[in-house]
Design a protein around this motif. Structure first.
Motif, PDB file in Angstrom:
ATOM      1  N   ALA A   1      -1.249  -2.469   4.852  1.00 10.75           N
ATOM      2  CA  ALA A   1      -1.783  -1.876   5.921  1.00 10.75           C
ATOM      3  C   ALA A   1      -2.221  -3.428   6.822  1.00 10.75           C
ATOM      4  O   ALA A   1      -2.951  -4.440   6.103  1.00 10.75           O
ATOM      5  CB  ALA A   1      -3.217  -1.084   5.817  1.00 10.75           C
TER       6      ALA A   1
ATOM      7  N   LEU B   1      -6.267   4.075  11.431  1.00 11.35           N
ATOM      8  CA  LEU B   1      -7.441   4.863  10.569  1.00 11.35           C
ATOM      9  C   LEU B   1      -8.589   4.099  10.628  1.00 11.35           C
ATOM     10  O   LEU B   1      -8.584   3.043  10.655  1.00 11.35           O
ATOM     11  CB  LEU B   1      -6.737   4.848   9.021  1.00 11.35           C
ATOM     12  CG  LEU B   1      -7.499   5.425   8.093  1.00 11.35           C
ATOM     13  CD1 LEU B   1      -7.555   7.092   8.335  1.00 11.35           C
ATOM     14  CD2 LEU B   1      -6.861   5.295   6.580  1.00 11.35           C
TER      15      LEU B   1
ATOM     16  N   ILE C   1      -5.828  -0.339  10.064  1.00 10.34           N
ATOM     17  CA  ILE C   1      -7.089   0.213   9.634  1.00 10.34           C
ATOM     18  C   ILE C   1      -8.287  -0.680  10.308  1.00 10.34           C
ATOM     19  O   ILE C   1      -8.128  -1.903  10.247  1.00 10.34           O
ATOM     20  CB  ILE C   1      -7.074   0.153   8.083  1.00 10.34           C
ATOM     21  CG1 ILE C   1      -6.215   1.079   7.390  1.00 10.34           C
ATOM     22  CG2 ILE C   1      -8.709   0.626   7.391  1.00 10.34           C
ATOM     23  CD1 ILE C   1      -6.210   1.010   5.824  1.00 10.34           C
TER      24      ILE C   1
ATOM     25  N   GLU D   1      -0.019   3.834  13.428  1.00 11.26           N
ATOM     26  CA  GLU D   1      -1.023   4.802  13.151  1.00 11.26           C
ATOM     27  C   GLU D   1      -2.413   3.918  12.772  1.00 11.26           C
ATOM     28  O   GLU D   1      -2.225   3.034  12.159  1.00 11.26           O
ATOM     29  CB  GLU D   1      -0.453   5.512  11.796  1.00 11.26           C
ATOM     30  CG  GLU D   1      -1.241   6.637  11.308  1.00 11.26           C
ATOM     31  CD  GLU D   1      -0.442   7.261  10.236  1.00 11.26           C
ATOM     32  OE1 GLU D   1      -1.312   8.106   9.568  1.00 11.26           O
ATOM     33  OE2 GLU D   1       0.528   7.050   9.717  1.00 11.26           O
TER      34      GLU D   1
ATOM     35  N   VAL E   1       0.008  -1.473  16.208  1.00 12.72           N
ATOM     36  CA  VAL E   1       0.198  -0.357  15.031  1.00 12.72           C
ATOM     37  C   VAL E   1       0.608   0.824  15.328  1.00 12.72           C
ATOM     38  O   VAL E   1       0.251   1.254  16.489  1.00 12.72           O
ATOM     39  CB  VAL E   1      -1.014  -0.159  14.067  1.00 12.72           C
ATOM     40  CG1 VAL E   1      -1.390  -1.667  13.298  1.00 12.72           C
ATOM     41  CG2 VAL E   1      -2.117   0.108  14.564  1.00 12.72           C
TER      42      VAL E   1
ATOM     43  N   PHE F   1      -5.104   0.187   0.324  1.00 12.14           N
ATOM     44  CA  PHE F   1      -3.974   0.098   1.359  1.00 12.14           C
ATOM     45  C   PHE F   1      -3.538  -1.394   1.373  1.00 12.14           C
ATOM     46  O   PHE F   1      -3.626  -2.036   2.449  1.00 12.14           O
ATOM     47  CB  PHE F   1      -4.321   0.506   2.723  1.00 12.14           C
ATOM     48  CG  PHE F   1      -4.775   2.103   2.698  1.00 12.14           C
ATOM     49  CD1 PHE F   1      -3.638   3.055   2.575  1.00 12.14           C
ATOM     50  CD2 PHE F   1      -6.059   2.607   2.605  1.00 12.14           C
ATOM     51  CE1 PHE F   1      -4.180   4.392   2.810  1.00 12.14           C
ATOM     52  CE2 PHE F   1      -6.775   3.916   2.718  1.00 12.14           C
ATOM     53  CZ  PHE F   1      -5.544   4.812   2.819  1.00 12.14           C
TER      54      PHE F   1
ATOM     55  N   ARG G   1       3.216  -0.052   8.973  1.00  4.44           N
ATOM     56  CA  ARG G   1       3.009   0.526  10.086  1.00  4.44           C
ATOM     57  C   ARG G   1       1.481   1.217  10.536  1.00  4.44           C
ATOM     58  O   ARG G   1       0.962   1.500  11.628  1.00  4.44           O
ATOM     59  CB  ARG G   1       3.900   1.725  10.590  1.00  4.44           C
ATOM     60  CG  ARG G   1       3.953   3.026   9.723  1.00  4.44           C
ATOM     61  CD  ARG G   1       4.859   3.806  10.021  1.00  4.44           C
ATOM     62  NE  ARG G   1       4.708   5.124   9.606  1.00  4.44           N
ATOM     63  CZ  ARG G   1       3.968   6.061  10.140  1.00  4.44           C
ATOM     64  NH1 ARG G   1       3.193   5.827  10.939  1.00  4.44           N
ATOM     65  NH2 ARG G   1       3.895   7.199   9.601  1.00  4.44           N
ATOM     66  N   LEU G   2       0.838   1.172   9.434  1.00  5.82           N
ATOM     67  CA  LEU G   2      -0.649   1.534   9.339  1.00  5.82           C
ATOM     68  C   LEU G   2      -1.609   0.345   9.746  1.00  5.82           C
ATOM     69  O   LEU G   2      -1.502  -0.496   8.992  1.00  5.82           O
ATOM     70  CB  LEU G   2      -0.853   2.240   8.210  1.00  5.82           C
ATOM     71  CG  LEU G   2      -2.376   2.699   7.830  1.00  5.82           C
ATOM     72  CD1 LEU G   2      -2.689   3.820   8.660  1.00  5.82           C
ATOM     73  CD2 LEU G   2      -2.592   3.078   6.219  1.00  5.82           C
TER      74      LEU G   2
END
Length: 166
Positions: free
Chosen positions: A119, A146, A102, A144, A142, A116, A99-100
């Motif tokens: 990701a 980052l 980047i 979350e 996504v 990761f 779910r991340l």
């Protein structure tokens, strides 16, 4: 660029972009990418016609009388470059299973991929003009978000201004 191959490929793209949109293009290397080395496929050499200098006072001498129309023209060209950037393969989305999400560029991409692996990534190869539509599209896919980048928080500042996760 994230590695030596991208540095070579992006250099070729920079020359093409500069000619296509009549703008200066900078290839920005960070310390880590400048001091790295990897195998590079050269490919076939492409010859380009040599263009001579063409005197255009209204385009090359930015006097007050010429500045206003030149600025308007520059803004239009930057809009076209932004559209090109949103669709370009220099900026690419790599779907992951987590779910991340980047967003990164340069050598930070290599490090983030290693740390990761699950990701999703938006790997930016061209950060200016900032590919707003692509970033907003990626952020919507996504849970979350980052941002990982080297040196200054340029991408972070641009993404915060878009406010994709509010």
């Amino acid at each position: 660029p994230a590695d030596s191959q991208e540095a070579k490929d992006f250099t070729c793209q920079a020359f093409d972009l500069s000619e296509r949109f009549n703008i200066p293009v900078l290839l920005r290397l960070t310390t880590r990418s400048a001091h790295s080395s990897s195998v590079v496929e050269l490919g076939e050499r492409q010859a380009h016609p040599v263009k001579g200098y063409e005197k255009q006072i209204t385009r090359t001498m930015v006097l007050p009388a010429f500045a206003k129309p030149l600025h308007a023209d520059l803004e239009q060209r930057l809009d076209r470059v932004r559209e090109w950037s949103d669709a370009s393969d220099l900026n690419r989305i790599e779907k992951g299973s987590g779910r991340l999400g980047i967003i990164c560029d340069g050598v930070a991409y290599q490090y983030a991929r290693e740390v990761f692996p699950e990701a999703s990534f938006l790997k930016l190869g061209m950060v200016w003009p900032f590919p707003r539509e692509l970033v907003l599209h990626f952020a919507a896919t996504v849970e979350e978000l980052l941002i990982i980048e080297e040196v200054d928080p340029f991408i972070e500042t641009q993404v915060r201004a878009l406010n994709p996760k509010s």
